[in-house]
Design an enzyme around this catalytic site. Sequence first.
Site, PDB file in Angstrom:
ATOM      1  N   HIS A  57       2.667  -5.415  -4.358  1.00  0.00           N
ATOM      2  CA  HIS A  57       1.359  -6.063  -4.274  1.00  0.00           C
ATOM      3  C   HIS A  57       0.373  -5.310  -5.158  1.00  0.00           C
ATOM      4  O   HIS A  57       0.038  -4.154  -4.879  1.00  0.00           O
ATOM      5  CB  HIS A  57       0.843  -6.066  -2.832  1.00  0.00           C
ATOM      6  CG  HIS A  57       1.657  -6.911  -1.906  1.00  0.00           C
ATOM      7  ND1 HIS A  57       1.675  -6.713  -0.542  1.00  0.00           N
ATOM      8  CD2 HIS A  57       2.485  -7.961  -2.133  1.00  0.00           C
ATOM      9  CE1 HIS A  57       2.468  -7.607   0.026  1.00  0.00           C
ATOM     10  NE2 HIS A  57       2.985  -8.374  -0.924  1.00  0.00           N
ATOM     11  N   THR A  88       0.829  -1.204   0.000  1.00  0.00           N
ATOM     12  CA  THR A  88       0.000   0.000   0.000  1.00  0.00           C
ATOM     13  C   THR A  88       0.867   1.260   0.000  1.00  0.00           C
ATOM     14  O   THR A  88       1.726   1.428   0.847  1.00  0.00           O
ATOM     15  CB  THR A  88      -0.921   0.010   1.236  1.00  0.00           C
ATOM     16  OG1 THR A  88      -1.630  -1.215   1.290  1.00  0.00           O
ATOM     17  CG2 THR A  88      -1.896   1.166   1.164  1.00  0.00           C
ATOM     18  N   ASP A 138       4.436  -9.006   5.101  1.00  0.00           N
ATOM     19  CA  ASP A 138       5.088  -9.703   3.996  1.00  0.00           C
ATOM     20  C   ASP A 138       6.443  -9.061   3.710  1.00  0.00           C
ATOM     21  O   ASP A 138       6.535  -7.845   3.543  1.00  0.00           O
ATOM     22  CB  ASP A 138       4.199  -9.654   2.747  1.00  0.00           C
ATOM     23  CG  ASP A 138       4.727 -10.541   1.632  1.00  0.00           C
ATOM     24  OD1 ASP A 138       5.370 -11.563   1.941  1.00  0.00           O
ATOM     25  OD2 ASP A 138       4.491 -10.210   0.452  1.00  0.00           O
ATOM     26  N   MET A 182       0.944  -2.528   4.123  1.00  0.00           N
ATOM     27  CA  MET A 182       0.247  -3.119   5.263  1.00  0.00           C
ATOM     28  C   MET A 182       0.703  -4.565   5.470  1.00  0.00           C
ATOM     29  O   MET A 182       1.029  -5.262   4.520  1.00  0.00           O
ATOM     30  CB  MET A 182      -1.260  -3.088   5.009  1.00  0.00           C
ATOM     31  CG  MET A 182      -2.100  -3.657   6.137  1.00  0.00           C
ATOM     32  SD  MET A 182      -3.855  -3.612   5.731  1.00  0.00           S
ATOM     33  CE  MET A 182      -4.543  -4.341   7.220  1.00  0.00           C
TER      34      MET A 182
END
Length: 359
Positions: A205, A180, A301, A298
């Site tokens: 991501h 994010t 990972d 967020m």
Amino acid sequence: MADNIKVMIVDDSALVRQVVAQALTSAPGIEVIGTASDPLFALQKMKAQWPDVLVIDIEMPRMDGISFLKKIMAERPTPVVVCSSLAEKGAQASFEALGAGAVSIITKPKLGLKSFLEDSSNDIVQAVRSAARANMQALRSTSSPPLNRPKLSADVMLSASGNRALERTTDQVVAIGTSTGGTQALEAVLTKLPATALGIVIVQHMPEKFTAMFAERLHNLCQIEVREAKHGDRVIPGRALIAPGGRHMMLKRNGAQYVVDVTDGPLVNRHKPSVDVLFRSVAKFAGANALGIIMTGMGDDGARGLKEMREAGAKTIAQDEASCVVFGMPKEAIKLGAAEQILPLEQIPAAIVSYGRGL
């Protein structure tokens, strides 16, 4: 309650407004303060009470979602979650939304919409909660378009310095993981790198179909070559490879060369591609010949993978809290002791260049 996350839903589909509102109101700590069928109605309602998070569609009457998003970001930056179709035209518009400052994307199909939204209610709730924690000041500071500098040809790219012992003559690698806020952060970093920068492998991501457009946009802005990775692509100076959405990317060695292995597989840390998968492969096959960087996002990972890289002798960096849109992934990496350095976003390009020079 005063601490509730106040959400407004803007979508021309009554069904979407109804199902998304039900999902959010059933979640503790979230309050839907209003819905609107188009941005102009939404702006009227927002004069009375401004939301903490907006959930918007892209294709709407009277004002499209991209224009609405740009207006919001220019006048009063507010976290926005885009809920958009993956149709070809919609995919381009949704990608433009990421570039304009949207915090995240929830993709929705044209068919089976109600069941999809009901099945994805937890993802919608988590996206809203993540958006509510977004640092909009950081997002705004990284969203200004950079100067479009001329691209140098491959003929002038320099290879890695050759004055090293035999075991260090292989190319060095920079591995970056983000989520994010990462589209803006990556743009801020990659546009500052010279055409001779080290080869870079990136996991951002992002849904399937968006990564190719994201890579193309960055390619047009950067001096380095940026492209969506394909299986077997070499990692070379002057090139950044972005893992395709919906596929894992791992670094492998082919003799003295580094290549990427793009493959399918299960979700890792709820993501595909996963930063941990990339970082682990870099730790295994590059070791001390690598620099690992974890940026805004967020969750956790990449935190463990970055620690593995550091333990393998790699240099490691985490983005600092003040410059992160969401201080999740870097925070977890720092807690694990995975980060050798903690740097603000604006210092990361220079750190990459310095590492390439052996400093």
